[in-house]
Write a protein that holds these residues in place. Sequence first.
Motif, PDB file in Angstrom:
ATOM      1  N   ILE A  69      -2.195  -5.319  -7.518  1.00 12.58           N
ATOM      2  CA  ILE A  69      -2.266  -4.279  -6.915  1.00 12.58           C
ATOM      3  C   ILE A  69      -1.453  -3.121  -7.338  1.00 12.58           C
ATOM      4  N   ALA A  70      -0.359  -3.521  -7.996  1.00 10.86           N
ATOM      5  CA  ALA A  70       0.397  -2.353  -8.752  1.00 10.86           C
ATOM      6  C   ALA A  70      -0.205  -1.819 -10.109  1.00 10.86           C
ATOM      7  N   THR A  71      -0.882  -2.897 -10.772  1.00  8.95           N
ATOM      8  CA  THR A  71      -1.352  -2.408 -12.209  1.00  8.95           C
ATOM      9  C   THR A  71      -2.812  -2.223 -12.360  1.00  8.95           C
ATOM     10  N   GLY A  72      -3.608  -2.762 -11.330  1.00  7.89           N
ATOM     11  CA  GLY A  72      -4.959  -2.956 -11.363  1.00  7.89           C
ATOM     12  C   GLY A  72      -5.494  -3.659 -12.412  1.00  7.89           C
ATOM     13  N   ARG A  73      -4.656  -4.470 -13.148  1.00 10.30           N
ATOM     14  CA  ARG A  73      -5.172  -5.509 -14.273  1.00 10.30           C
ATOM     15  C   ARG A  73      -5.483  -7.034 -13.444  1.00 10.30           C
ATOM     16  N   VAL A 105       0.920  -1.339   0.154  1.00 11.62           N
ATOM     17  CA  VAL A 105       0.085  -0.125   0.002  1.00 11.62           C
ATOM     18  C   VAL A 105       0.807   1.134   0.079  1.00 11.62           C
ATOM     19  N   GLU A 106       1.863   1.380   0.718  1.00  9.85           N
ATOM     20  CA  GLU A 106       2.751   2.557   0.884  1.00  9.85           C
ATOM     21  C   GLU A 106       3.591   2.680  -0.572  1.00  9.85           C
ATOM     22  N   LEU A 107       3.915   1.536  -1.238  1.00  8.07           N
ATOM     23  CA  LEU A 107       4.586   1.812  -2.420  1.00  8.07           C
ATOM     24  C   LEU A 107       3.549   1.974  -3.498  1.00  8.07           C
ATOM     25  N   LEU A 108       2.382   1.662  -3.211  1.00 10.61           N
ATOM     26  CA  LEU A 108       1.291   2.123  -4.284  1.00 10.61           C
ATOM     27  C   LEU A 108       0.927   3.712  -4.119  1.00 10.61           C
ATOM     28  N   LEU A 109       1.091   4.113  -3.199  1.00  9.20           N
ATOM     29  CA  LEU A 109       0.249   5.455  -2.676  1.00  9.20           C
ATOM     30  C   LEU A 109       1.372   6.380  -2.669  1.00  9.20           C
ATOM     31  N   GLY A 110       2.583   5.893  -2.359  1.00  7.26           N
ATOM     32  CA  GLY A 110       3.806   6.779  -2.430  1.00  7.26           C
ATOM     33  C   GLY A 110       3.898   7.394  -0.969  1.00  7.26           C
ATOM     34  N   PRO A 111       5.086   8.299  -0.762  1.00  8.80           N
ATOM     35  CA  PRO A 111       5.709   8.850   0.483  1.00  8.80           C
ATOM     36  C   PRO A 111       4.552   9.859   0.949  1.00  8.80           C
ATOM     37  N   ALA A 112       3.820  10.544  -0.063  1.00 15.39           N
ATOM     38  CA  ALA A 112       3.069  11.712   0.374  1.00 15.39           C
ATOM     39  C   ALA A 112       1.779  11.110   0.872  1.00 15.39           C
TER      40      ALA A 112
END
Length: 324
Positions: free
Chosen positions: A81-85, A35-42
């Motif tokens: 999770i990463a691509t949504g496919r 989840v953190e990798l997907l949403l980013g540090p912001a």
Amino acid sequence: MLAALARRAVSGLAVVAGVVTLTFFLLRLAPGDPVELLLGPAATPAQVAAQRHALDLDRPLAVQYAAWLGRFARGEWGTSIATGRPVRTLLGEAVPATLELVGLSLVLSYVLGLAVGVVQATARPRLDTALSVATVTLYAVPGYWLGLMLMMVFTYWGRALPAFGRAGFDSEFLSGWAWLADRVRHIALPLATLTLIGIGGTARFVRGAMLDVLGQPFVRTAHAKGLSPLAVTRHHVARNALVPVVILLGLSLPALFSGAVFVEFIFAWPGVGRRLVEAVLARDYPVVMAATAVSAMLVVLGNLLADGLVGWVDPRTRHSSREP
């Protein structure tokens, strides 16, 4: 024979279950949050918590595993999770590329390895020693290192072969021999990497099997009857040495698939191995689990195929399998 294969199939399913179970829990325990990798540090803590709840990652691990296992058994592999496919689509696109690479490598490794092993077993000591040094070196070399060396020589120095991908950017506009040449040029380096390593292991195994058979009494009897050395090698030695070589086929499949993972990633070959490495780096749990399960099932199917071939080559195994 069929009963023995059925027992092997049940054991294979148990192996697949063990592999996916171990992978599931080790993957969750590894550092990194998808989840953190997907949403980013912001992303804010509230956004991270909401996304984890949406992906059901906030539930207990045992509950997550039971839910995944139930969905996978029904053919629902989830969404990346990463691509949504859909995961099924991602792996469906990757499996043909892996089967193409691994299948061609397996055929070439055994054809060339058999030839080199037969030459070693029947050649003079100097030639046998030279080939032994070469095959042991190839077998000991790590696949990723050999791939990088081939890339450096044929891509960056020689500028003769492409290093990445399965086809060129203009492949969709090619047809006929031009299309075939483009595909051959792109598969050459990853295929050579897996094949060279496979030749080393197969040749060493064939050489040992051939030497064992050459010392048997029936081989001396064939020579005493006046048969030519070529006829003795083809009709008496090679056939009897084929049984352990076929067994090696089943044993080499796990190593071949595991080696293909790194080779696919190095050469950006769009197979299951590349998808798996990319998913591990992104902590893409659904893709990792599905790719691991598919790879494990392919290995089990390869072992079952090897068992069937052994029964076909050596009739004694068919009779022994009926004994309690």
